[in-house]
Design an enzyme around this catalytic site. Structure first.
Site, PDB file in Angstrom:
ATOM      1  N   CYS A  73      -1.522   2.022  -1.711  1.00 54.14           N
ATOM      2  CA  CYS A  73      -2.804   2.429  -2.207  1.00 54.14           C
ATOM      3  C   CYS A  73      -3.221   1.431  -3.356  1.00 54.14           C
ATOM      4  O   CYS A  73      -2.453   1.464  -4.365  1.00 54.14           O
ATOM      5  CB  CYS A  73      -2.938   3.830  -2.595  1.00 54.14           C
ATOM      6  SG  CYS A  73      -4.191   4.465  -3.334  1.00 54.14           S
ATOM      7  N   CYS A 182      -8.838  -1.614  -0.048  1.00 56.34           N
ATOM      8  CA  CYS A 182      -8.324  -0.258   0.016  1.00 56.34           C
ATOM      9  C   CYS A 182      -7.714  -0.039   1.282  1.00 56.34           C
ATOM     10  O   CYS A 182      -8.269  -0.491   2.483  1.00 56.34           O
ATOM     11  CB  CYS A 182      -9.557   0.889  -0.095  1.00 56.34           C
ATOM     12  SG  CYS A 182      -9.132   2.548   0.375  1.00 56.34           S
TER      13      CYS A 182
HETATM   14  N1  DGL Z   1      -6.083   3.969  -0.053  1.00 61.15           N
HETATM   15  C1  DGL Z   1      -6.510   4.252  -1.159  1.00 61.15           C
HETATM   16  C2  DGL Z   1      -6.610   2.700  -1.783  1.00 61.15           C
HETATM   17  O1  DGL Z   1      -5.870   1.633  -1.308  1.00 61.15           O
HETATM   18  C3  DGL Z   1      -7.578   4.915  -1.403  1.00 61.15           C
HETATM   19  C4  DGL Z   1      -8.078   5.370  -2.754  1.00 61.15           C
HETATM   20  C5  DGL Z   1      -8.943   6.759  -2.608  1.00 61.15           C
HETATM   21  O2  DGL Z   1      -8.196   7.769  -2.337  1.00 61.15           O
HETATM   22  O3  DGL Z   1      -9.968   6.608  -3.286  1.00 61.15           O
HETATM   23  O4  DGL Z   1      -7.297   2.567  -2.872  1.00 61.15           O
END
Ligand code: DGL
Length: 256
Positions: A73, A182
């Site tokens: 993430c 993301c």
């Molecule tokens: N998968 C997360 C990222 O790479 C998502 C973040 C979120 O929950 O806003 O930033």
């Protein structure tokens, strides 16, 4: 030790895109994925809240005696990677950042769009990356996109409408590269590519998995258990785990 679990953490299902690639590169490893779907999205939250959620999520992995951790993430990495690395200096911990560097080098006279969460774009880690490779990159906060992926609506008219709203204003420009900053966004790549057929899309999956492999190799920590395994866990229960499985399968026939 060699056959211990590798822990993966994300605010939700996005990290599945990274897990899928890690599994492809290292099929003998035993993976434990924990998604904090109950609290996704992290992006719009204040940093202290994101840090507290990361601490709780990573504790769940650490309790299982993992041999390495992947913070799958970008948002959690920006907010918490340095803190957890300082706490566990001997544990291999791989984080993520938007793939701005390869996107920068792929330009041929046109522009780069970076699509990421609000938190990723505002934290200092990204500022440093921008100073090196940003030039005049167009920054777009992907409001609402994580929610659509979490709802299993990555390929839907709502997702297309949201993408058009966010990215439509740049369609008239020469966009050479788009950074999917993301881990949820690779699930939206079809819709993004339709808006910008000429642009190359970049995300950090391959590099992150390769980095994990390198760290395990150099420490003699590669599993010799064949075949490996995947255990999926979620703070939100079985519906989210079903979605993780479906998203994982959707990547099996990805052509890029
Ligand atoms: N998968 C997360 C990222 O790479 C998502 C973040 C979120 O929950 O806003 O930033």
């Amino acid at each position: 030790m060699k056959n211990d679990l590798i822990g993966f953490f994300d605010s939700g299902v996005g990290g599945i895109s990274v897990l899928h690639e890690a599994r492809r590169q290292m099929p003998n490893e035993n993976f434990l994925f924990y998604g904090d779907n109950l609290n996704a999205p992290y992006g719009p939250r204040p940093i202290e809240e994101i840090r507290a959620l990361c601490a709780a999520g990573l504790d769940r992995l650490l309790e299982r005696g993992v041999k390495a951790i992947v913070i799958a993430c970008n948002t959690a990495t920006s907010a918490y990677a340095e803190i957890v690395r300082a706490k566990y200096p001997r544990l291999p911990i791989v984080g993520m950042e938007p793939a701005l560097k390869p996107a920068h080098f792929a330009r041929h006279g046109g522009e780069v769009i970076v699509l990421a969460t609000e938190a990723t774009l505002r934290l200092s880690k990204f500022e440093k990356l921008m100073a090196r490779y940003g030039d005049d990159a167009i920054l777009v906060a992907g409001h609402g996109l994580v929610e659509l992926v979490e709802a299993g609506r990555a390929r839907s008219p709502e997702a297309d409408a949201r993408l058009l709203e966010l990215l439509g204003p740049y369609r008239g420009r020469q966009v050479d590269a788009i950074v999917l900053g993301c881990t949820h966004y690779p699930f939206l790549r079809e819709g993004i590519q339709r808006l910008f057929p000429q642009a190359r899309l970049f995300d950090g999956r391959e590099g992150t998995a390769a980095r994990l492999k390198y760290l395990l190799d150099t420490r003699g920590l590669r599993s010799d258990a064949a075949p490996g395994s995947i255990e999926l866990q979620s703070s939100a229960g079985t519906a989210s785990i079903e979605l993780m499985r479906a998203l994982m399968a959707s990547l099996d026939d990805e052509t890029v």
